[in-house]
Write a protein that holds these residues in place. Structure first.
Motif, PDB file in Angstrom:
ATOM      1  N   LYS A   1       0.231 -10.510  -4.455  1.00 38.90           N
ATOM      2  CA  LYS A   1      -0.894  -9.712  -4.927  1.00 38.90           C
ATOM      3  C   LYS A   1      -0.880  -8.390  -4.188  1.00 38.90           C
ATOM      4  CE  LYS A   1      -3.913 -13.055  -6.841  1.00 38.90           C
ATOM      5  NZ  LYS A   1      -5.168 -13.041  -7.516  1.00 38.90           N
ATOM      6  N   ILE A   2      -0.931  -7.325  -4.964  1.00 33.18           N
ATOM      7  CA  ILE A   2      -1.031  -6.014  -4.331  1.00 33.18           C
ATOM      8  C   ILE A   2      -2.351  -5.396  -4.752  1.00 33.18           C
ATOM      9  CG2 ILE A   2       1.473  -5.707  -4.233  1.00 33.18           C
ATOM     10  CD1 ILE A   2       1.231  -3.761  -6.562  1.00 33.18           C
ATOM     11  N   SER A   3      -2.803  -4.488  -3.965  1.00 32.68           N
ATOM     12  CA  SER A   3      -4.089  -3.861  -4.246  1.00 32.68           C
ATOM     13  C   SER A   3      -3.961  -2.905  -5.425  1.00 32.68           C
ATOM     14  CB  SER A   3      -4.572  -3.095  -3.009  1.00 32.68           C
ATOM     15  OG  SER A   3      -3.757  -1.948  -2.802  1.00 32.68           O
ATOM     16  N   VAL A   4      -5.099  -2.543  -5.979  1.00 32.89           N
ATOM     17  CA  VAL A   4      -5.127  -1.574  -7.074  1.00 32.89           C
ATOM     18  C   VAL A   4      -4.528  -0.248  -6.603  1.00 32.89           C
ATOM     19  CG1 VAL A   4      -6.653  -0.218  -8.572  1.00 32.89           C
ATOM     20  CG2 VAL A   4      -7.074  -2.658  -8.257  1.00 32.89           C
ATOM     21  N   ALA A   5      -4.859   0.143  -5.385  1.00 36.64           N
ATOM     22  CA  ALA A   5      -4.329   1.401  -4.838  1.00 36.64           C
ATOM     23  C   ALA A   5      -2.807   1.348  -4.731  1.00 36.64           C
ATOM     24  CB  ALA A   5      -4.946   1.691  -3.479  1.00 36.64           C
ATOM     25  N   GLU A   6      -2.261   0.201  -4.269  1.00 34.88           N
ATOM     26  CA  GLU A   6      -0.805   0.061  -4.158  1.00 34.88           C
ATOM     27  C   GLU A   6      -0.146   0.095  -5.537  1.00 34.88           C
ATOM     28  OE1 GLU A   6      -0.085  -2.666  -0.199  1.00 34.88           O
ATOM     29  OE2 GLU A   6      -1.006  -3.633  -1.951  1.00 34.88           O
ATOM     30  N   LEU A   7      -0.755  -0.583  -6.517  1.00 36.26           N
ATOM     31  CA  LEU A   7      -0.207  -0.586  -7.877  1.00 36.26           C
ATOM     32  C   LEU A   7      -0.220   0.824  -8.462  1.00 36.26           C
ATOM     33  CD1 LEU A   7       0.950  -2.049 -10.316  1.00 36.26           C
ATOM     34  CD2 LEU A   7      -1.392  -2.636 -10.990  1.00 36.26           C
ATOM     35  N   LYS A   8      -1.325   1.536  -8.265  1.00 34.70           N
ATOM     36  CA  LYS A   8      -1.413   2.912  -8.764  1.00 34.70           C
ATOM     37  C   LYS A   8      -0.343   3.797  -8.122  1.00 34.70           C
ATOM     38  CE  LYS A   8      -5.527   4.775  -8.990  1.00 34.70           C
ATOM     39  NZ  LYS A   8      -6.921   5.132  -8.714  1.00 34.70           N
ATOM     40  N   THR A   9      -0.159   3.651  -6.824  1.00 37.02           N
ATOM     41  CA  THR A   9       0.863   4.436  -6.113  1.00 37.02           C
ATOM     42  C   THR A   9       2.256   4.092  -6.625  1.00 37.02           C
ATOM     43  OG1 THR A   9      -0.519   4.592  -4.140  1.00 37.02           O
ATOM     44  CG2 THR A   9       1.855   4.943  -3.835  1.00 37.02           C
ATOM     45  N   ASP A  10       2.531   2.804  -6.791  1.00 38.79           N
ATOM     46  CA  ASP A  10       3.841   2.365  -7.271  1.00 38.79           C
ATOM     47  C   ASP A  10       4.138   2.921  -8.661  1.00 38.79           C
ATOM     48  OD1 ASP A  10       6.292   0.734  -7.134  1.00 38.79           O
ATOM     49  OD2 ASP A  10       5.310  -0.529  -8.629  1.00 38.79           O
ATOM     50  N   LEU A  11       3.184   2.787  -9.577  1.00 41.45           N
ATOM     51  CA  LEU A  11       3.388   3.284 -10.941  1.00 41.45           C
ATOM     52  C   LEU A  11       3.561   4.808 -10.957  1.00 41.45           C
ATOM     53  CD1 LEU A  11       0.813   1.045 -12.837  1.00 41.45           C
ATOM     54  CD2 LEU A  11       3.314   0.957 -13.048  1.00 41.45           C
ATOM     55  N   THR A  12       2.736   5.495 -10.205  1.00 45.12           N
ATOM     56  CA  THR A  12       2.824   6.960 -10.143  1.00 45.12           C
ATOM     57  C   THR A  12       4.162   7.403  -9.558  1.00 45.12           C
ATOM     58  OG1 THR A  12       0.414   7.099  -9.901  1.00 45.12           O
ATOM     59  CG2 THR A  12       1.686   9.048  -9.293  1.00 45.12           C
ATOM     60  N   ASN A  13       4.612   6.736  -8.492  1.00 42.31           N
ATOM     61  CA  ASN A  13       5.904   7.074  -7.883  1.00 42.31           C
ATOM     62  C   ASN A  13       7.068   6.843  -8.842  1.00 42.31           C
ATOM     63  OD1 ASN A  13       4.717   7.880  -5.495  1.00 42.31           O
ATOM     64  ND2 ASN A  13       5.096   5.935  -4.444  1.00 42.31           N
ATOM     65  N   LYS A  14       6.915   5.892  -9.761  1.00 38.00           N
ATOM     66  CA  LYS A  14       7.969   5.616 -10.750  1.00 38.00           C
ATOM     67  C   LYS A  14       7.881   6.549 -11.956  1.00 38.00           C
ATOM     68  CE  LYS A  14       8.583   0.766  -9.531  1.00 38.00           C
ATOM     69  NZ  LYS A  14       8.349  -0.630  -9.941  1.00 38.00           N
ATOM     70  N   GLY A  15       6.864   7.414 -11.977  1.00 36.66           N
ATOM     71  CA  GLY A  15       6.746   8.406 -13.042  1.00 36.66           C
ATOM     72  C   GLY A  15       5.855   8.017 -14.209  1.00 36.66           C
ATOM     73  N   PHE A  16       5.165   6.886 -14.122  1.00 37.34           N
ATOM     74  CA  PHE A  16       4.290   6.451 -15.209  1.00 37.34           C
ATOM     75  C   PHE A  16       2.989   7.249 -15.191  1.00 37.34           C
ATOM     76  CE2 PHE A  16       6.984   2.723 -14.725  1.00 37.34           C
ATOM     77  CZ  PHE A  16       7.223   2.361 -16.039  1.00 37.34           C
ATOM     78  N   LYS A  17       2.462   7.524 -16.373  1.00 35.45           N
ATOM     79  CA  LYS A  17       1.135   8.126 -16.484  1.00 35.45           C
ATOM     80  C   LYS A  17       0.119   6.991 -16.505  1.00 35.45           C
ATOM     81  CE  LYS A  17       2.535  12.251 -18.984  1.00 35.45           C
ATOM     82  NZ  LYS A  17       2.398  13.003 -20.235  1.00 35.45           N
ATOM     83  N   ILE A  18      -0.907   7.131 -15.667  1.00 41.57           N
ATOM     84  CA  ILE A  18      -1.938   6.099 -15.577  1.00 41.57           C
ATOM     85  C   ILE A  18      -3.306   6.745 -15.413  1.00 41.57           C
ATOM     86  CG2 ILE A  18      -0.388   4.377 -14.535  1.00 41.57           C
ATOM     87  CD1 ILE A  18      -1.803   5.022 -11.838  1.00 41.57           C
ATOM     88  N   PHE A  19      -4.347   5.971 -15.674  1.00 41.40           N
ATOM     89  CA  PHE A  19      -5.705   6.298 -15.266  1.00 41.40           C
ATOM     90  C   PHE A  19      -6.419   4.973 -15.076  1.00 41.40           C
ATOM     91  CE2 PHE A  19      -6.236   6.110 -19.897  1.00 41.40           C
ATOM     92  CZ  PHE A  19      -7.441   5.431 -20.049  1.00 41.40           C
ATOM     93  N   ASP A  20      -7.578   4.990 -14.426  1.00 43.41           N
ATOM     94  CA  ASP A  20      -8.300   3.742 -14.228  1.00 43.41           C
ATOM     95  C   ASP A  20      -9.776   3.930 -14.515  1.00 43.41           C
ATOM     96  OD1 ASP A  20      -9.827   4.090 -11.486  1.00 43.41           O
ATOM     97  OD2 ASP A  20      -7.792   4.866 -11.160  1.00 43.41           O
ATOM     98  N   TYR A  21     -10.442   2.812 -14.713  1.00 42.51           N
ATOM     99  CA  TYR A  21     -11.889   2.800 -14.903  1.00 42.51           C
ATOM    100  C   TYR A  21     -12.427   1.478 -14.370  1.00 42.51           C
ATOM    101  CZ  TYR A  21     -11.150  -0.278 -18.931  1.00 42.51           C
ATOM    102  OH  TYR A  21     -10.799  -1.327 -19.742  1.00 42.51           O
ATOM    103  N   VAL A  22     -13.729   1.422 -14.145  1.00 42.77           N
ATOM    104  CA  VAL A  22     -14.358   0.196 -13.667  1.00 42.77           C
ATOM    105  C   VAL A  22     -15.006  -0.498 -14.859  1.00 42.77           C
ATOM    106  CG1 VAL A  22     -16.123  -0.786 -12.150  1.00 42.77           C
ATOM    107  CG2 VAL A  22     -14.728   1.151 -11.369  1.00 42.77           C
ATOM    108  N   ASP A  23     -14.624  -1.762 -15.069  1.00 44.53           N
ATOM    109  CA  ASP A  23     -15.202  -2.582 -16.133  1.00 44.53           C
ATOM    110  C   ASP A  23     -16.649  -2.880 -15.744  1.00 44.53           C
ATOM    111  OD1 ASP A  23     -16.097  -5.223 -17.275  1.00 44.53           O
ATOM    112  OD2 ASP A  23     -14.170  -5.062 -18.322  1.00 44.53           O
ATOM    113  N   GLU A  24     -17.593  -2.469 -16.579  1.00 44.57           N
ATOM    114  CA  GLU A  24     -19.022  -2.613 -16.259  1.00 44.57           C
ATOM    115  C   GLU A  24     -19.438  -4.068 -16.086  1.00 44.57           C
ATOM    116  OE1 GLU A  24     -21.212  -0.205 -15.517  1.00 44.57           O
ATOM    117  OE2 GLU A  24     -19.528   1.185 -15.667  1.00 44.57           O
TER     118      GLU A  24
END
Length: 183
Positions: free
Chosen positions: A54-77
């Protein structure tokens, strides 16, 4: 119709193989070469069973961004979980201009096409592929899990059916929540 059934069988095979691969890591088989000492078995089990990391959301975002993927996030209400949206590329496989192959040539191209799709899946470039159930202009789709349109286009155009002109490709960026299963 035979081609549609063949493609569906191959897709079901891929999906079952993926599940089998997950299950294989937690299966221990005893044979005459395996020690029956419980300490040895437990040690072997702990070595064989892969625990999901299990990796944190921050780690996943960093990993995807470093690989060149476009991402965004939101909080599910409702759940208050952070959902990461990732850009994928959906390739529509459409009837191409060269469809005059004889039955044998078309069958050979179909085998090569399915092998290409399997390779894309095995290499992690495509997450899902499949034909449409009608006989329309759009024959099927492949969803590419790659960081750029250029890469998705290149992979899609390397399909033997596309190279032969039997199919042509139309690709669009497509957003989906990262890690949500198809159901």
């Amino acid at each position: 119709m035979k081609q549609v059934i063949a493609i569906l069988v191959v897709l079901l095979f891929f999906m079952s193989c993926k599940n089998d691969a997950k299950n294989e890591s937690s299966t221990i088989t005893l044979n005459e070469n395996t020690s029956t000492n419980t300490d040895s078995i437990e040690k072997t089990a702990s070595e064989v069973i892969e625990k999901p990391v299990k990796i944190s959301v921050a780690e996943l975002k960093t990993d995807l961004t470093n690989k060149g993927f476009k991402i965004f996030d939101y909080v599910d209400e409702e759940t208050k979980d952070t959902v990461i949206m990732q850009q994928y590329f959906i390739a529509f496989l459409k009837k191409g201009p060269i469809r005059g192959q004889n039955e044998e040539e078309a069958a050979d191209l179909q085998k090569e096409h399915l092998a290409h799709l399997k390779k894309m899946y095995d290499l992690g470039y495509a997450d899902i592929s499949g034909p449409f159930g009608d006989d329309g202009t759009i024959r099927g789709i492949t969803i590419y899990n790659v960081p750029t349109l250029k890469m998705a286009d290149s992979l899609a155009k390397s399909d033997p059916m596309v190279k032969a002109g039997r199919l042509e490709i139309e690709i669009h960026p497509w957003w989906a929540a990262k890690g949500f299963p198809l159901r």
